[in-house]
Design a protein around this motif. Structure first.
Motif, PDB file in Angstrom:
ATOM      1  N   GLU A  42       0.864  -1.181   0.000  1.00  0.00           N
ATOM      2  CA  GLU A  42       0.000   0.000   0.000  1.00  0.00           C
ATOM      3  C   GLU A  42       0.897   1.226   0.000  1.00  0.00           C
ATOM      4  O   GLU A  42       1.966   1.214   0.604  1.00  0.00           O
ATOM      5  CB  GLU A  42      -0.920   0.012   1.221  1.00  0.00           C
ATOM      6  CG  GLU A  42      -1.946   1.115   1.200  1.00  0.00           C
ATOM      7  CD  GLU A  42      -2.841   1.068  -0.027  1.00  0.00           C
ATOM      8  OE1 GLU A  42      -2.909   2.089  -0.728  1.00  0.00           O
ATOM      9  OE2 GLU A  42      -3.462   0.020  -0.292  1.00  0.00           O
ATOM     10  N   TYR A  44       0.876   4.857   1.358  1.00  0.00           N
ATOM     11  CA  TYR A  44       0.161   5.751   2.258  1.00  0.00           C
ATOM     12  C   TYR A  44       0.708   7.157   2.050  1.00  0.00           C
ATOM     13  O   TYR A  44       1.906   7.385   2.075  1.00  0.00           O
ATOM     14  CB  TYR A  44       0.332   5.315   3.717  1.00  0.00           C
ATOM     15  CG  TYR A  44      -0.327   4.002   4.024  1.00  0.00           C
ATOM     16  CD1 TYR A  44      -1.709   3.871   3.942  1.00  0.00           C
ATOM     17  CD2 TYR A  44       0.421   2.896   4.382  1.00  0.00           C
ATOM     18  CE1 TYR A  44      -2.326   2.665   4.216  1.00  0.00           C
ATOM     19  CE2 TYR A  44      -0.193   1.687   4.659  1.00  0.00           C
ATOM     20  CZ  TYR A  44      -1.558   1.578   4.575  1.00  0.00           C
ATOM     21  OH  TYR A  44      -2.169   0.382   4.845  1.00  0.00           O
ATOM     22  N   ASN A  46       1.082   9.757   3.746  1.00  0.00           N
ATOM     23  CA  ASN A  46       1.220  10.433   5.036  1.00  0.00           C
ATOM     24  C   ASN A  46       2.673  10.733   5.387  1.00  0.00           C
ATOM     25  O   ASN A  46       3.026  10.833   6.541  1.00  0.00           O
ATOM     26  CB  ASN A  46       0.582   9.595   6.140  1.00  0.00           C
ATOM     27  CG  ASN A  46       1.172   8.193   6.220  1.00  0.00           C
ATOM     28  OD1 ASN A  46       1.859   7.737   5.317  1.00  0.00           O
ATOM     29  ND2 ASN A  46       0.893   7.504   7.302  1.00  0.00           N
ATOM     30  N   GLY A  53      -1.393   3.222   7.773  1.00  0.00           N
ATOM     31  CA  GLY A  53      -2.666   3.899   7.548  1.00  0.00           C
ATOM     32  C   GLY A  53      -3.873   3.047   7.864  1.00  0.00           C
ATOM     33  O   GLY A  53      -3.773   1.855   8.183  1.00  0.00           O
ATOM     34  N   TYR A  55      -6.257   2.164   5.811  1.00  0.00           N
ATOM     35  CA  TYR A  55      -6.694   1.300   4.718  1.00  0.00           C
ATOM     36  C   TYR A  55      -5.842   0.035   4.672  1.00  0.00           C
ATOM     37  O   TYR A  55      -4.625   0.086   4.604  1.00  0.00           O
ATOM     38  CB  TYR A  55      -6.597   2.041   3.386  1.00  0.00           C
ATOM     39  CG  TYR A  55      -7.073   1.205   2.231  1.00  0.00           C
ATOM     40  CD1 TYR A  55      -8.434   1.027   2.008  1.00  0.00           C
ATOM     41  CD2 TYR A  55      -6.180   0.565   1.398  1.00  0.00           C
ATOM     42  CE1 TYR A  55      -8.888   0.247   0.960  1.00  0.00           C
ATOM     43  CE2 TYR A  55      -6.620  -0.219   0.344  1.00  0.00           C
ATOM     44  CZ  TYR A  55      -7.972  -0.371   0.128  1.00  0.00           C
ATOM     45  OH  TYR A  55      -8.413  -1.151  -0.902  1.00  0.00           O
ATOM     46  N   GLU A  91       6.847   9.777  -0.476  1.00  0.00           N
ATOM     47  CA  GLU A  91       5.783   8.914   0.031  1.00  0.00           C
ATOM     48  C   GLU A  91       6.405   7.615   0.528  1.00  0.00           C
ATOM     49  O   GLU A  91       7.574   7.342   0.306  1.00  0.00           O
ATOM     50  CB  GLU A  91       4.754   8.615  -1.065  1.00  0.00           C
ATOM     51  CG  GLU A  91       4.109   9.826  -1.686  1.00  0.00           C
ATOM     52  CD  GLU A  91       3.294  10.678  -0.734  1.00  0.00           C
ATOM     53  OE1 GLU A  91       2.962  10.217   0.382  1.00  0.00           O
ATOM     54  OE2 GLU A  91       2.976  11.814  -1.103  1.00  0.00           O
ATOM     55  N   ARG A 110      -1.818  -2.423  12.610  1.00  0.00           N
ATOM     56  CA  ARG A 110      -1.485  -0.998  12.728  1.00  0.00           C
ATOM     57  C   ARG A 110      -0.808  -0.679  14.054  1.00  0.00           C
ATOM     58  O   ARG A 110       0.112   0.132  14.099  1.00  0.00           O
ATOM     59  CB  ARG A 110      -2.751  -0.154  12.593  1.00  0.00           C
ATOM     60  CG  ARG A 110      -3.333  -0.204  11.193  1.00  0.00           C
ATOM     61  CD  ARG A 110      -4.533   0.686  11.046  1.00  0.00           C
ATOM     62  NE  ARG A 110      -4.078   2.063  11.114  1.00  0.00           N
ATOM     63  CZ  ARG A 110      -4.780   3.045  11.663  1.00  0.00           C
ATOM     64  NH1 ARG A 110      -5.964   2.809  12.195  1.00  0.00           N
ATOM     65  NH2 ARG A 110      -4.308   4.271  11.678  1.00  0.00           N
TER      66      ARG A 110
END
Length: 137
Positions: A42, A44, A46, A53, A55, A91, A110
């Motif tokens: 993924e 993310y 952020n 994240g 998701y 990223e 997470r």
């Protein structure tokens, strides 16, 4: 009906391409799995935060990336990675062990980073040096 078809064709042809993208820009980057395990990934948006994240990549509609396989990720409609990562933007590409994160509740992943194999920081310089290829070994 004919009028509707003409409108659709006209609208489709007037979609504007990102002005920061040229004919030699890259719409896709490739994530290649050179390991012996199935992985999920993924991106993310952020950066510089390193938290996983909300998701979960197991919801992306794929079964992950099999060993010695790859998958491409687009930059978005009418865009390119040169535009997404312009102005020194960076990223994270998060790479996960697919079997582990499929067995665990996403909140546990997470909170504990269980199943997280690697975070790869990407920017335009990195992608250009690596021919828009992110490799997990």
């Amino acid at each position: 009906m004919v009028f509707l078809c003409i409108c659709i064709i006209t609208c489709a042809n007037t979609c504007e391409k990102d002005e920061n993208c040229s004919n030699i820009s890259h719409n896709e980057l490739t994530i290649k799995n050179e390991s012996n395990r199935r992985i999920q990934y993924e991106i993310y948006w952020n950066y510089p935060d390193t938290l996983i994240g909300e998701y979960s990549p197991i919801n992306n509609g794929t079964n992950g990336i099999l060993p010695n396989a790859s998958i491409s990720r687009g930059a978005g409609p009418n865009s390119c990675w040169e535009s997404v990562l312009m102005n020194d933007r960076q990223e994270w590409v998060y790479l996960f062990d697919a079997d582990t994160i499929e067995r665990l509740d996403w909140n546990i992943v997470r909170q504990t980073n269980r199943g997280l194999l690697e975070r790869k920081e990407i920017n335009l310089h990195y992608l250009n040096l690596n021919d828009f290829l992110v490799i997990y070994k």
